[in-house]
Design an enzyme around this catalytic site. Structure first.
Site, PDB file in Angstrom:
ATOM      1  N   ASP A  92      -8.264 -17.137   3.082  1.00 16.44           N
ATOM      2  CA  ASP A  92      -7.038 -17.884   3.809  1.00 16.44           C
ATOM      3  C   ASP A  92      -7.641 -18.998   4.889  1.00 16.44           C
ATOM      4  OD1 ASP A  92      -4.594 -18.600   4.994  1.00 16.44           O
ATOM      5  OD2 ASP A  92      -4.223 -16.808   5.701  1.00 16.44           O
ATOM      6  N   ASP A 266      -1.431 -11.295  -1.974  1.00 20.47           N
ATOM      7  CA  ASP A 266      -2.202 -10.447  -1.014  1.00 20.47           C
ATOM      8  C   ASP A 266      -1.227  -9.850  -0.122  1.00 20.47           C
ATOM      9  OD1 ASP A 266      -2.554 -11.732   1.788  1.00 20.47           O
ATOM     10  OD2 ASP A 266      -1.901 -13.093   0.563  1.00 20.47           O
ATOM     11  N   CYS A 306      -6.052   8.466  -8.202  1.00 25.74           N
ATOM     12  CA  CYS A 306      -6.857   8.278  -6.944  1.00 25.74           C
ATOM     13  C   CYS A 306      -7.444   9.558  -6.436  1.00 25.74           C
ATOM     14  CB  CYS A 306      -6.120   7.416  -6.210  1.00 25.74           C
ATOM     15  SG  CYS A 306      -5.175   8.657  -4.754  1.00 25.74           S
ATOM     16  N   CYS A 309      -4.869  11.841  -4.614  1.00 22.72           N
ATOM     17  CA  CYS A 309      -3.963  12.572  -5.422  1.00 22.72           C
ATOM     18  C   CYS A 309      -4.260  13.828  -6.407  1.00 22.72           C
ATOM     19  CB  CYS A 309      -2.900  11.664  -6.178  1.00 22.72           C
ATOM     20  SG  CYS A 309      -1.934  10.668  -5.384  1.00 22.72           S
TER      21      CYS A 309
END
Length: 410
Positions: A92, A266, A306, A309
Site C-alpha cells: 500500500d 485485503d 487448520c 480446529c
C-alpha cells in the site's frame, strides 16, 4: 514480460476466475491478501501463512518508511528476503495511513507532510517518494499514492479529492521503474458518486496501469452502499486487468464483491479479530471468550483443516484467552486466515464450474444461520429443548484490544 501478467480463465456472470503472474510467482484469483503491515503478519510465521494457502501478502509504505526505513530493508536484501517470504508482495502506498492522521498532517498539491505517530518526526510523502520507497522494498505490486476520500463527502469535496488523486496517479506512473514481473496499480476514487467514479476510471485507463484498485470504500459507508458503488464502477473498468478492492472485509463482503467482478482483497479483520478472540467460521462468527465455550469439546469449525480446529477444542481455546496465553491469539489468527483462504478456493472453483451463484448463495445462507449450541451442557445432560423456529443465540462480539493495534493501521 514487462509488468505483471493477468489471465482471465473463466467468468460466471460478473464473477471472474483469473491468474496474476509476477516475478515471485503467480496468484490465483479471486484472492485474499493477509496484511503484513510492518513486514510481518501478526502472530504468524511466514511458513504458517503459506500453509493457509495465501499466495501474496500486503506490506505498507507508511509503516516501513518509519521503521525500520526502506533504505534498511533494501540494504538487507529487500522485503522478500527481510521477512522470509518468497511469494508475491503488494505494498500500500501509505496514503490511507497518512490521511488518517488528520491532526498530524498537512496536504498540498506536491504531497503530504506529516508527523510520525512513533516519535513526532516530520516526513514528506509525495507520489514520487512513495514509488521510490516501494521500489526499495522490492514490492511486486506497487500502489499509486492517492488521497483516500473520507465518508461522507459532498460532491465538490469528492471531485476535488478524486482529481488530485488522478494527478498524483500520473506522477506515480512517471516515477515507476518498469521491469519484468513488477507492476503498478492505479486507484479509482470518487466516493459514492457515479459520474466521479466513471471519470476516475477513464483517467486511470488513459494513463495505463497493470491493474486497477477501487479505493475510498469500507470507510463507514456500509455494505449496501459499497455494493452499489461496485455495481456502477466495475462495468466501466478494463476487463483484461485485475481489480483490487482495498481494505475489504468480512466474508459476506468478499462474496458480494466477487459477485460484482472483483479479483483481489485485503483486510486486517481476520488477523485482528483472531487476536481479540473472534473466529470466522462457516456459520458466522464465534467469540471464544464467551463462557458457553468453556466446557465445549467441539472444534471451532468441524469442516476446517487448520491446526486450531484439527488439534484443539473450543474449551482449550477459551482457556488460552482467559489465561492470556499468547498461543490463543496465534491459533485463532491461523484459523481465520485458513478460513478466508478456504472461502477464496471455494469461490474460485465455483466460478470455474459455472456454479457461482448457487455456491455463493449457499455460503451466504450458512453465514446467516449462526453457530450451533453444544449438544450437552457441562454436566453431560442433554440440552434444554429450544422453542420452534427460534434462531441460534447470537454471539457477543469480541472486544478489540486497542493496545495490540499499531496506530493508524494494524
Amino acid at each position: 514480460m514487462t509488468g505483471i501478467g493477468f489471465e482471465l480463465l473463466a467468468t460466471d456472470g460478473r464473477a471472474r476466475r483469473g491468474r496474476v503472474t509476477t516475478a515471485h510467482g503467480s496468484i490465483e484469483t479471486p484472492a485474499f491478501m493477509p496484511v503484513g503491515t510492518a513486514a510481518t503478519v501478526k502472530a504468524m510465521t511466514t511458513d504458517a501463512v503459506a500453509a493457509t494457502g495465501a499466495e501474496i501478502l500486503l506490506g505498507n509504505t507508511y509503516h516501513l518508511m518509519l521503521r525500520p526505513t526502506a533504505e534498511r530493508v533494501a540494504q538487507l536484501g529487500g522485503l522478500h528476503r527481510f521477512m522470509n517470504w518468497n511469494k508475491p508482495i503488494l505494498t500500500d502506498s501509505g496514503g490511507f495511513q497518512v490521511m488518517s492522521l488528520s491532526d498530524l498532517r498537512t496536504m498540498s498539491e506536491e504531497g503530504v507532510t506529516f508527523k510520525s505517530h512513533l516519535d513526532g518526526s516530520r516526513h514528506h510523502l509525495t507520489p514520487e517518494r512513495s514509488i521510490q520507497i516501494q521500489h526499495m522494498l522490492d514490492s511486486n505490486i506497487t500502489m499509486c499514492l492517492d488521497e483516500c476520500t473520507p465518508f461522507p463527502a459532498t460532491p465538490a469535496q469528492a471531485e476535488s479529492s478524486m482529481k488530485l488523486s488522478m494527478r498524483w496517479a500520473k506522477r506515480s506512473k512517471d516515477a515507476f521503474v518498469e521491469r519484468p514481473g513488477y507492476g503498478l496499480f492505479g486507484i479509482v476514487q470518487g466516493s459514492v458518486y457515479p459520474e466521479l467514479r466513471a471519470e476516475s476510471v477513464a483517467a486511470l485507463s488513459d494513463i495505463g496501469f497493470d491493474g486497477y484498485a477501487i479505493g475510498g470504500l469500507a470507510v463507514g459507508e456500509g455494505q449496501e452502499t459499497m455494493f452499489t458503488v461496485l455495481d456502477f464502477t466495475e462495468p466501466a473498468m478494463l476487463k483484461q486487468r485485475p481489480r483490487y478492492l482495498m481494505g475489504v472485509g468480512r466474508p459476506s463482503d468478499l462474496i458480494g464483491a466477487v459477485r460484482r467482478g472483483v479479483d483481489m482483497f485485503d483486510c486486517v479483520m481476520p488477523t485482528r479479530s483472531g487476536r481479540t478472540g473472534q473466529a470466522f467460521v462457516r456459520r458466522g462468527t464465534i467469540n471464544i471468550r464467551n463462557a458457553r465455550h468453556a466446557h465445549d469439546e467441539r472444534p471451532l469449525d468441524a469442516e476446517c483443516g487448520c491446526p486450531a480446529c484439527q488439534k484443539y477444542s473450543r474449551g482449550y481455546l477459551h482457556h488460552l484467552f482467559k489465561a492470556n496465553e499468547m498461543l490463543g491469539p496465534m491459533l485463532l489468527t491461523w484459523h481465520n486466515l485458513h478460513y478466508y483462504q478456504d472461502l477464496m478456493r471455494e469461490l474460485r472453483q465455483a466460478i470455474a464450474d459455472g456454479r457461482f451463484e448457487t455456491v455463493a448463495s449457499a455460503l451466504e445462507a450458512r453465514l446467516a444461520e449462526g453457530d450451533l449450541e453444544a449438544t450437552t451442557d457441562p454436566l453431560g445432560k442433554p440440552p434444554k429443548p429450544q422453542k420452534q423456529n427460534r434462531p441460534p443465540k447470537a454471539e457477543k462480539p469480541a472486544t478489540p484490544n486497542t493496545a495490540d493495534q499499531d496506530a493508524p493501521n494494524e
